[in-house]
Scaffold this motif. Sequence first.
Motif, PDB file in Angstrom:
ATOM      1  N   SER A 101       1.020  -1.141   0.083  1.00 19.16           N
ATOM      2  CA  SER A 101       0.232   0.022  -0.044  1.00 19.16           C
ATOM      3  C   SER A 101       0.801   1.081   0.082  1.00 19.16           C
ATOM      4  O   SER A 101       0.726   2.167  -0.821  1.00 19.16           O
ATOM      5  CB  SER A 101      -1.221  -0.006   1.114  1.00 19.16           C
ATOM      6  OG  SER A 101      -0.749   0.608   2.108  1.00 19.16           O
ATOM      7  N   TYR A 102       2.051   1.271   0.731  1.00 15.56           N
ATOM      8  CA  TYR A 102       2.680   2.728   0.929  1.00 15.56           C
ATOM      9  C   TYR A 102       3.450   2.662  -0.497  1.00 15.56           C
ATOM     10  O   TYR A 102       3.853   3.897  -0.838  1.00 15.56           O
ATOM     11  CB  TYR A 102       3.550   2.760   1.833  1.00 15.56           C
ATOM     12  CG  TYR A 102       4.699   1.897   2.183  1.00 15.56           C
ATOM     13  CD1 TYR A 102       4.858   1.369   3.431  1.00 15.56           C
ATOM     14  CD2 TYR A 102       5.884   2.304   1.406  1.00 15.56           C
ATOM     15  CE1 TYR A 102       5.966   0.250   3.620  1.00 15.56           C
ATOM     16  CE2 TYR A 102       7.247   1.441   2.026  1.00 15.56           C
ATOM     17  CZ  TYR A 102       7.127   0.876   2.976  1.00 15.56           C
ATOM     18  OH  TYR A 102       8.253   0.044   3.209  1.00 15.56           O
ATOM     19  N   ALA A 103       3.769   1.577  -1.065  1.00 14.80           N
ATOM     20  CA  ALA A 103       4.751   1.557  -2.316  1.00 14.80           C
ATOM     21  C   ALA A 103       3.919   2.304  -3.475  1.00 14.80           C
ATOM     22  O   ALA A 103       4.104   3.008  -4.280  1.00 14.80           O
ATOM     23  CB  ALA A 103       5.294   0.304  -2.741  1.00 14.80           C
ATOM     24  N   SER A 104       2.437   1.573  -3.561  1.00 18.15           N
ATOM     25  CA  SER A 104       1.500   2.206  -4.533  1.00 18.15           C
ATOM     26  C   SER A 104       1.230   3.552  -4.268  1.00 18.15           C
ATOM     27  O   SER A 104       1.492   4.393  -5.283  1.00 18.15           O
ATOM     28  CB  SER A 104       0.165   1.482  -4.276  1.00 18.15           C
ATOM     29  OG  SER A 104       0.511  -0.026  -4.645  1.00 18.15           O
ATOM     30  N   GLU A 105       1.201   4.219  -3.113  1.00 24.11           N
ATOM     31  CA  GLU A 105       1.076   5.469  -2.752  1.00 24.11           C
ATOM     32  C   GLU A 105       2.282   6.458  -3.394  1.00 24.11           C
ATOM     33  O   GLU A 105       1.862   7.219  -3.998  1.00 24.11           O
ATOM     34  CB  GLU A 105       0.876   5.431  -1.268  1.00 24.11           C
ATOM     35  CG  GLU A 105       0.745   7.077  -0.433  1.00 24.11           C
ATOM     36  CD  GLU A 105      -0.932   7.485  -0.807  1.00 24.11           C
ATOM     37  OE1 GLU A 105      -0.955   8.628  -0.416  1.00 24.11           O
ATOM     38  OE2 GLU A 105      -1.579   6.903  -0.952  1.00 24.11           O
ATOM     39  N   TYR A 106       3.281   5.869  -2.682  1.00 23.82           N
ATOM     40  CA  TYR A 106       4.563   6.717  -3.157  1.00 23.82           C
ATOM     41  C   TYR A 106       4.760   6.625  -4.585  1.00 23.82           C
ATOM     42  O   TYR A 106       5.092   7.767  -5.016  1.00 23.82           O
ATOM     43  CB  TYR A 106       5.866   5.860  -2.397  1.00 23.82           C
ATOM     44  CG  TYR A 106       7.137   6.569  -2.528  1.00 23.82           C
ATOM     45  CD1 TYR A 106       7.423   7.794  -1.872  1.00 23.82           C
ATOM     46  CD2 TYR A 106       8.030   6.179  -3.381  1.00 23.82           C
ATOM     47  CE1 TYR A 106       8.524   8.438  -1.969  1.00 23.82           C
ATOM     48  CE2 TYR A 106       9.148   6.979  -3.569  1.00 23.82           C
ATOM     49  CZ  TYR A 106       9.470   8.193  -2.869  1.00 23.82           C
ATOM     50  OH  TYR A 106      10.584   8.837  -3.037  1.00 23.82           O
ATOM     51  N   LEU A 107       4.646   5.633  -5.348  1.00 26.82           N
ATOM     52  CA  LEU A 107       4.674   5.699  -6.905  1.00 26.82           C
ATOM     53  C   LEU A 107       3.701   6.185  -7.546  1.00 26.82           C
ATOM     54  O   LEU A 107       3.877   6.331  -8.736  1.00 26.82           O
ATOM     55  CB  LEU A 107       5.112   4.069  -7.407  1.00 26.82           C
ATOM     56  CG  LEU A 107       6.486   3.686  -6.517  1.00 26.82           C
ATOM     57  CD1 LEU A 107       6.668   2.199  -6.969  1.00 26.82           C
ATOM     58  CD2 LEU A 107       7.770   4.378  -7.131  1.00 26.82           C
ATOM     59  N   GLY A 108       2.589   6.261  -7.041  1.00 22.64           N
ATOM     60  CA  GLY A 108       1.417   6.888  -7.499  1.00 22.64           C
ATOM     61  C   GLY A 108       0.839   5.896  -8.540  1.00 22.64           C
ATOM     62  O   GLY A 108       0.265   6.407  -9.763  1.00 22.64           O
ATOM     63  N   GLU A 109       0.962   4.533  -8.223  1.00 20.55           N
ATOM     64  CA  GLU A 109       0.293   3.485  -9.339  1.00 20.55           C
ATOM     65  C   GLU A 109      -0.160   2.217  -8.313  1.00 20.55           C
ATOM     66  O   GLU A 109       0.738   2.266  -7.400  1.00 20.55           O
ATOM     67  CB  GLU A 109       1.074   3.299 -10.380  1.00 20.55           C
ATOM     68  CG  GLU A 109       2.448   2.669  -9.918  1.00 20.55           C
ATOM     69  CD  GLU A 109       3.456   2.632 -11.325  1.00 20.55           C
ATOM     70  OE1 GLU A 109       3.257   1.481 -12.028  1.00 20.55           O
ATOM     71  OE2 GLU A 109       4.311   3.043 -11.209  1.00 20.55           O
ATOM     72  N   ASN A 110      -0.841   1.406  -8.933  1.00 19.09           N
ATOM     73  CA  ASN A 110      -1.252   0.221  -8.071  1.00 19.09           C
ATOM     74  C   ASN A 110       0.047  -0.735  -8.370  1.00 19.09           C
ATOM     75  O   ASN A 110       0.257  -1.178  -9.369  1.00 19.09           O
ATOM     76  CB  ASN A 110      -2.385  -0.469  -8.733  1.00 19.09           C
ATOM     77  CG  ASN A 110      -2.689  -1.371  -7.760  1.00 19.09           C
ATOM     78  OD1 ASN A 110      -2.554  -1.608  -6.600  1.00 19.09           O
ATOM     79  ND2 ASN A 110      -3.937  -2.079  -8.186  1.00 19.09           N
ATOM     80  N   VAL A 111       0.734  -1.105  -7.121  1.00 22.00           N
ATOM     81  CA  VAL A 111       1.908  -1.948  -7.183  1.00 22.00           C
ATOM     82  C   VAL A 111       1.319  -3.246  -6.877  1.00 22.00           C
ATOM     83  O   VAL A 111       1.053  -3.760  -5.807  1.00 22.00           O
ATOM     84  CB  VAL A 111       2.967  -1.726  -6.411  1.00 22.00           C
ATOM     85  CG1 VAL A 111       4.103  -2.638  -6.479  1.00 22.00           C
ATOM     86  CG2 VAL A 111       3.615  -0.107  -6.680  1.00 22.00           C
ATOM     87  N   GLU A 112       1.738  -4.171  -8.007  1.00 22.35           N
ATOM     88  CA  GLU A 112       1.323  -5.759  -7.663  1.00 22.35           C
ATOM     89  C   GLU A 112       2.168  -6.798  -8.150  1.00 22.35           C
ATOM     90  O   GLU A 112       2.029  -7.828  -7.829  1.00 22.35           O
ATOM     91  CB  GLU A 112       0.024  -5.950  -8.810  1.00 22.35           C
ATOM     92  CG  GLU A 112      -1.320  -5.168  -8.358  1.00 22.35           C
ATOM     93  CD  GLU A 112      -2.310  -5.260  -9.290  1.00 22.35           C
ATOM     94  OE1 GLU A 112      -1.867  -5.256 -10.537  1.00 22.35           O
ATOM     95  OE2 GLU A 112      -3.574  -5.433  -9.078  1.00 22.35           O
ATOM     96  N   ARG A 113       3.466  -6.241  -8.651  1.00 22.74           N
ATOM     97  CA  ARG A 113       4.398  -7.318  -8.789  1.00 22.74           C
ATOM     98  C   ARG A 113       5.626  -7.005  -7.700  1.00 22.74           C
ATOM     99  O   ARG A 113       6.225  -5.865  -7.706  1.00 22.74           O
ATOM    100  CB  ARG A 113       4.922  -7.337 -10.167  1.00 22.74           C
ATOM    101  CG  ARG A 113       3.649  -7.550 -11.050  1.00 22.74           C
ATOM    102  CD  ARG A 113       3.978  -7.186 -12.679  1.00 22.74           C
ATOM    103  NE  ARG A 113       4.937  -8.386 -13.018  1.00 22.74           N
ATOM    104  CZ  ARG A 113       5.544  -7.922 -14.317  1.00 22.74           C
ATOM    105  NH1 ARG A 113       5.328  -6.793 -14.856  1.00 22.74           N
ATOM    106  NH2 ARG A 113       6.218  -8.946 -14.921  1.00 22.74           N
ATOM    107  N   ALA A 114       6.319  -8.081  -7.218  1.00 19.92           N
ATOM    108  CA  ALA A 114       7.475  -7.875  -6.500  1.00 19.92           C
ATOM    109  C   ALA A 114       8.423  -8.937  -6.567  1.00 19.92           C
ATOM    110  O   ALA A 114       8.083 -10.039  -6.809  1.00 19.92           O
ATOM    111  CB  ALA A 114       7.067  -7.652  -5.044  1.00 19.92           C
ATOM    112  N   VAL A 115       9.766  -8.545  -6.343  1.00 21.76           N
ATOM    113  CA  VAL A 115      10.777  -9.460  -6.056  1.00 21.76           C
ATOM    114  C   VAL A 115      11.254  -9.339  -4.482  1.00 21.76           C
ATOM    115  O   VAL A 115      11.316  -8.330  -4.251  1.00 21.76           O
ATOM    116  CB  VAL A 115      12.092  -9.235  -7.011  1.00 21.76           C
ATOM    117  CG1 VAL A 115      13.387  -9.990  -6.391  1.00 21.76           C
ATOM    118  CG2 VAL A 115      11.868  -9.425  -8.551  1.00 21.76           C
TER     119      VAL A 115
END
Length: 566
Positions: A101-115
């Motif tokens: 949630s904070y990565a999505s907020e910070y980047l201004g997009e819905n983050v759904e993929r991660a390593v």
Amino acid sequence: MNAIIGIDLGTSTTEAAIYRNGEKKLILNPDGVVITPSAVGIDESGNWVIGDRARSQYLLRPENTAIEVKRKTGTSERVSLGNARYSPVELQAKLLSYVRSYASEYLGENVERAVISVPAYFNEIQRRETVLAGEQAGFTVERILNEPTAAALSYGLEHMEEESHVLVYDLGGGTFDVTLLEMFEGVLEVKASGGDNRLGGKDFDERLMDDLIRRFQDRYGRNLRKDRRAMAQLKEEAEKCKMSLSEAEAYHILVPAICVINGKPVELDETITREQFEKMTGDLMERTHEPIDRVLSDAGISDEELDLVILVGGSTRMPMVARDLQDYLGKAASVAVHPEYAVAEGAAIQAAMISGEIDPSDGLIMTDVNPYTLGVRTDDDGRGDHMSVVIPRNVTIPTTRTERYHTSGDYQTEILIEVYQGESMIATHNHLLGQFHIRDVPPKRAGEEKLDISFSYDLNGMLKVSAKLLSTGAEKGIEIDMTREHMAEPDLSKWKEAEGAKAWRTAIRTAERILTKEDEVSDDLKEDIRTALDELKTALITGDAISEEEAGEWLRELLEEARNKR
Ligand SMILES: Nc1ncnc2c1ncn2[C@@H]1O[C@H](COP(=O)(O)OP(=O)(O)OP(=O)(O)O)[C@@H](O)[C@H]1O
Ligand SMILES: [Mg+2]
């Protein structure tokens, strides 16, 4: 854009980063900082609190707060928060969904993929549970990456042209990882990896806590161990003290009311010097040596051939770490990467290699190693329980290896191929990854029918196993997704057995303490203890359960004898 972020899901702290427009970029949490405490709790109104707020509430309401959950990953342990009990996966998922949630907020997009990175020494069950936690948090987990490999990537990206052997030494909050890499014309090759899943800053805190508890008991006759809140405060103070001692020579601990005795609040008032701290944790430092030796010898590299030692992990801020490495390897450690950020940055670089943000033709190529031995069960021991190695531990992946086998029974018409992972010579003491049959084998005398078994292990953690019968050309195989398969029913029993070995650790520590003391026990007895100790350590490394039992018992008897002589 479909961003893939890199996450360092640590025992004590969690960081996230992304690689974009040719740059590593750290992701800030809602408090505006990179480092998020790996803490999860439930507040008074029954809401989840994560990160810094959870870390703060731990002091007041430890029974509603979970810290250092990563250490429980892969075990069947449950963590109690209030009246409810949670699996490590559920709690790690909470933490990861906070990151999402904070990565999505910070980047201004819905983050759904991660390593997501894990200690190199995490076994398959622990890796799978990490993937599961990521999925429960709503991520597609693109890859599980070894933490030291990530740290090396973070370094390697900027030093691609250099040719060198690099040792990455990562002492974090809960785990110790050591990895040897070779860098050569943009190829970053992991040569060997090792470590200790149960050694980190936490253990240094606990030594301080033990000492403080002892002092308090001597002074007031009260055992603080039974008081959960006092223990949470002690833990906090111990960590603060440890961190301060990285700068100062002494630290004064003062807790106005650590507990109440006879209706009166009692204070904890103690001073600890760096020298005292280093003395009480010297054996923990020593425990880092064996994994270093093993990694160097697995990689076939001598101390002199080492070009660089990179320190990663918050615990490497303790001055004794660099000093110990200087003494042990004769090398000054480098501060080439940020100890707390490097792993997340490396995971972000890996993510960028997957998304195409970093063009593979730009030069950076990475290989890794398989952390555990892979093989099949054969009858070479005459009992049908031999672990026949196909891909040894610490072999560079991707790799393909083929071994030739033959039938062991007269006129057998089918062959069962069982694939195992682990270090024991006894196959069934290892972890069964999968199995399949080759049928319609022409009935012949034992040994007359031959088959080739091939293992292919790629960087995505896919293991392909195939078997080909030479006489008929019949071929069969399976694919094992080392990060996802068998999720439903992980075979925890073998892992638990291995946990039993940890009981010997206490004996080992006692033995090491006795050996360093000058005159309490005779030289002969010391010699015997040393031999038993070596045997036990060897058995623990090779996973030989029988000699482990024997050497362990012998050591225990010797320690008893030493105790009686005192
Ligand atoms: N200045 C310092 N001196 C000593 N120890 C420190 C210092 N700063 C942080 N630490 C310790 O570093 C540890 C946290 O390091 P880090 O964030 O690298 O670990 P982690 O990634 O959470 O854990 P792991 O990699 O083991 O899962 C904690 O035990 C903390 O007490
Ligand atoms: Mg770490």
